[in-house]
Each structure stands twice: as structure tokens, then as C-alpha cells.
Design a protein around this motif. Structure first.
Motif, mmCIF file in Angstrom:
data_model
loop_
_atom_site.group_PDB
_atom_site.id
_atom_site.type_symbol
_atom_site.label_atom_id
_atom_site.label_comp_id
_atom_site.label_asym_id
_atom_site.label_seq_id
_atom_site.Cartn_x
_atom_site.Cartn_y
_atom_site.Cartn_z
ATOM 1 N N LEU A 181 16.862 5.145 2.612
ATOM 2 C CA LEU A 181 17.620 5.825 1.567
ATOM 3 C C LEU A 181 17.588 7.343 1.757
ATOM 4 O O LEU A 181 18.615 8.010 1.622
ATOM 5 N N VAL A 182 16.438 7.876 2.105
ATOM 6 C CA VAL A 182 16.312 9.322 2.344
ATOM 7 C C VAL A 182 17.146 9.728 3.561
ATOM 8 O O VAL A 182 17.813 10.771 3.541
ATOM 9 N N SER A 183 17.146 8.918 4.596
ATOM 10 C CA SER A 183 17.939 9.227 5.789
ATOM 11 C C SER A 183 19.426 9.245 5.473
ATOM 12 O O SER A 183 20.157 10.136 5.927
ATOM 13 N N VAL A 184 19.883 8.267 4.704
ATOM 14 C CA VAL A 184 21.295 8.230 4.326
ATOM 15 C C VAL A 184 21.638 9.437 3.468
ATOM 16 O O VAL A 184 22.679 10.072 3.661
ATOM 17 N N ARG A 185 20.750 9.790 2.542
ATOM 18 C CA ARG A 185 20.984 10.971 1.699
ATOM 19 C C ARG A 185 21.114 12.222 2.558
ATOM 20 O O ARG A 185 22.011 13.042 2.362
ATOM 21 N N ASP A 186 20.215 12.369 3.541
ATOM 22 C CA ASP A 186 20.263 13.538 4.409
ATOM 23 C C ASP A 186 21.566 13.591 5.203
ATOM 24 O O ASP A 186 22.147 14.664 5.387
ATOM 25 N N VAL A 203 24.469 12.272 4.298
ATOM 26 C CA VAL A 203 25.555 12.585 3.367
ATOM 27 C C VAL A 203 25.572 14.082 3.066
ATOM 28 O O VAL A 203 26.630 14.717 3.052
ATOM 29 N N ILE A 204 24.408 14.661 2.856
ATOM 30 C CA ILE A 204 24.331 16.100 2.581
ATOM 31 C C ILE A 204 24.796 16.897 3.794
ATOM 32 O O ILE A 204 25.542 17.878 3.653
ATOM 33 N N ALA A 205 24.387 16.478 4.981
ATOM 34 C CA ALA A 205 24.819 17.180 6.200
ATOM 35 C C ALA A 205 26.336 17.093 6.364
ATOM 36 O O ALA A 205 26.984 18.086 6.745
ATOM 37 N N GLU A 249 27.927 19.469 3.855
ATOM 38 C CA GLU A 249 27.800 20.862 4.292
ATOM 39 C C GLU A 249 28.770 21.175 5.427
ATOM 40 O O GLU A 249 29.343 22.269 5.471
ATOM 41 N N GLU A 250 28.973 20.223 6.320
ATOM 42 C CA GLU A 250 29.924 20.422 7.424
ATOM 43 C C GLU A 250 31.336 20.560 6.882
ATOM 44 O O GLU A 250 32.107 21.408 7.335
ATOM 45 N N ILE A 251 31.698 19.743 5.910
ATOM 46 C CA ILE A 251 33.025 19.835 5.304
ATOM 47 C C ILE A 251 33.196 21.176 4.606
ATOM 48 O O ILE A 251 34.262 21.799 4.686
ATOM 49 N N MET A 252 32.155 21.649 3.938
ATOM 50 C CA MET A 252 32.251 22.926 3.237
ATOM 51 C C MET A 252 32.399 24.105 4.197
ATOM 52 O O MET A 252 32.939 25.150 3.834
ATOM 53 N N ARG A 253 31.933 23.958 5.430
ATOM 54 C CA ARG A 253 32.076 25.028 6.421
ATOM 55 C C ARG A 253 33.451 25.058 7.077
ATOM 56 O O ARG A 253 33.804 26.026 7.757
ATOM 57 N N MET A 254 34.245 24.026 6.867
ATOM 58 C CA MET A 254 35.578 23.970 7.488
ATOM 59 C C MET A 254 36.480 25.012 6.846
ATOM 60 O O MET A 254 36.468 25.198 5.629
ATOM 61 N N PRO A 255 37.292 25.672 7.678
ATOM 62 C CA PRO A 255 38.238 26.648 7.107
ATOM 63 C C PRO A 255 39.352 25.933 6.359
ATOM 64 O O PRO A 255 39.755 24.829 6.704
ATOM 65 N N ILE A 256 39.833 26.608 5.329
ATOM 66 C CA ILE A 256 40.915 26.026 4.504
ATOM 67 C C ILE A 256 42.250 26.383 5.083
ATOM 68 O O ILE A 256 42.557 27.407 5.525
#
Length: 104
Positions: free
Chosen positions: A85-90, A92-94, A97-104
Motif C-alpha cells: 500500500l505504501v509503495s502504491v501511494r508513493d 501515485v504521488i510521484a 508530481e510529474e503531471i504537475m511539472r508538465m507545461p500547460i
């Protein structure tokens, strides 16, 4: 190695997070069809149920009605589920974060 107390606390927090609407009142949740959210909810519900079963086995062993080997096995399975569960959470968070770094 995660202590049984830490594992018990973790699944209790997950159960509280899901709340009464999740259908965790008893038994294992029925398989659902759908998207990632449904799959994730089902996995969390399964983890919480496994924690409850581990508690029941531990209480039976404490009262002298259960087998210690069953308790150790259940705790090991709960620990593996928590690690998963912790691995899946990590992951998902990664991904978030990758999606948030994508330019709009």
C-alpha cells in the motif's frame, strides 16, 4: 520490520479515512468494476479487512484459543500488505508530481 501496533494503527487510520459509507461493516467487499479509483478503494478495503482478521487471530491467541503460528503468519501478511500500500501511494504521488511539472 513494522511492529504489529504500527500496522494496527495504520489500518485503523485507513478505516477511519474511508468512513462508514465504504461498506466495511463486515465481510469482504464485493469486487467492483470500474476505474483506478474503484480498484484503489477495493485494495484499501481489503487491507483494512486483513488487519481486522489479524486482530481477531491475535486476540484468540492471547485468550489461549488461537495458534501463535497463525498470528505470526497474519502479522507477516499484514506487513506485506502495508508495504504494498505504501509503495502504491508513493507511485501515485510521484505520478501526480510529474503531471504537475508538465507545461500547460
Amino acid at each position: 520490520m513494522t511492529s504489529p501496533t504500527a500496522a494496527a494503527g495504520a489500518y485503523a487510520q485507513i478505516s477511519n479515512l474511508l468512513g462508514p459509507a465504504s461498506g466495511l461493516g463486515g465481510g469482504v467487499a464485493a469486487p467492483k468494476t470500474g476505474g483506478f479509483g474503484d480498484m484503489l478503494e477495493q485494495a484499501i478495503s481489503g487491507f483494512a479487512e486483513q488487519g481486522r482478521q489479524t486482530d481477531q487471530k491475535a486476540m484468540a491467541a492471547i485468550s489461549g484459543k488461537g495458534d501463535v503460528v497463525d498470528v505470526v503468519t497474519a502479522v507477516a501478511e499484514s506487513e506485506l500488505a502495508l508495504d504494498t500500500l505504501v509503495s502504491v501511494r508513493d507511485k501515485v504521488i510521484a505520478a501526480y508530481e510529474e503531471i504537475m511539472r508538465m507545461p500547460i
